[in-house]
Design a protein around this motif. Structure first.
Motif, PDB file in Angstrom:
ATOM      1  N   ARG A  95      -3.101   3.672  -1.433  1.00  0.00           N
ATOM      2  CA  ARG A  95      -3.473   2.958  -2.646  1.00  0.00           C
ATOM      3  C   ARG A  95      -2.704   1.649  -2.732  1.00  0.00           C
ATOM      4  O   ARG A  95      -1.560   1.562  -2.306  1.00  0.00           O
ATOM      5  N   HIS A  96      -3.344   0.649  -3.323  1.00  0.00           N
ATOM      6  CA  HIS A  96      -2.659  -0.624  -3.519  1.00  0.00           C
ATOM      7  C   HIS A  96      -1.598  -0.488  -4.594  1.00  0.00           C
ATOM      8  O   HIS A  96      -1.822   0.127  -5.628  1.00  0.00           O
ATOM      9  N   SER A 154       6.930   1.623   1.772  1.00  0.00           N
ATOM     10  CA  SER A 154       5.539   1.206   1.616  1.00  0.00           C
ATOM     11  C   SER A 154       5.033   0.541   2.888  1.00  0.00           C
ATOM     12  O   SER A 154       5.805   0.103   3.730  1.00  0.00           O
ATOM     13  N   THR A 159       0.862  -1.180   0.000  1.00  0.00           N
ATOM     14  CA  THR A 159       0.000   0.000   0.000  1.00  0.00           C
ATOM     15  C   THR A 159       0.899   1.231   0.000  1.00  0.00           C
ATOM     16  O   THR A 159       1.805   1.330   0.820  1.00  0.00           O
TER      17      THR A 159
END
Length: 188
Positions: free
Chosen positions: A135-136, A159, A131
């Motif tokens: 957001r992925h 991340s 992520t």
């Protein structure tokens, strides 16, 4: 997305639909050796809710992605044993000869243990999801050896990573520093 078209009985029109909108090869850096089984992923840079496109490379390192609209994307390629490739990608017209070069590298060691017994989770696969700013990013598999050791791409530093294993609660690492991981999984 397209506009609606009405066709009557005697109307004829030609449409040029490319069979591949983005295709190319994934090769080892500094050579011509194809990387078989690499996953190539492309997603919208500004709208993560939109559909992602995936392709796996064949025995010659070739990949094909279709269904792209013009726009700004993030393109990544990864295979275990190689560093993560990730670049911004602006798509406006079909690309038939892209070359992505992967650098060999194990990644960063992740030691995985059962939180209660302390024993390693042996010879299994962890599913990991990245992520970035809510957001992925990419999802990938971390294969663990008999000592509960696997490797995570170093390019994911910064991340948040979520790791899942069958029978265990999800383990999350926020804003990963890029250092070795010591993960403890709590049985469900």
């Amino acid at each position: 997305r397209s506009r609606l078209i009405q066709v009557s009985d005697d109307m004829v029109f030609d449409m040029d639909v490319p069979s591949a909108q983005l295709s190319g090869r994934v090769l080892e850096a500094g050579g011509k050796v194809p990387v078989m089984g690499a996953e190539v992923v492309i997603w919208w840079a500004e709208d993560p809710a939109r559909i992602r496109q995936f392709a796996n490379t064949d025995h010659l390192g070739r990949f094909v992605i279709v269904g792209l609209e013009p726009g700004e994307f993030v393109l990544s390629a990864h295979k275990s044993g190689y560093e993560l490739y990730r670049e911004p990608f602006s798509f406006s017209a079909p690309v038939a000869d892209m070359t992505i070069r992967l650098i060999q590298g194990k990644g960063v060691e992740a030691q995985v243990r059962d939180a209660i017994s302390g024993k390693p989770l042996r010879s299994m696969n962890l599913h990991a999801v990245e992520t970035i700013r809510g957001r992925h990013g990419i999802s990938f598999t971390v294969t663990l050896d008999e000592n509960g050791v696997g490797y995570v791409p170093s390019g994911l530093a910064g991340s948040t990573l979520s790791f899942g294993a069958d029978g265990y609660a999800v383990a999350e690492v926020r804003d990963w520093s890029g250092d070795e991981l010591r993960l403890k999984f709590t049985p469900l």
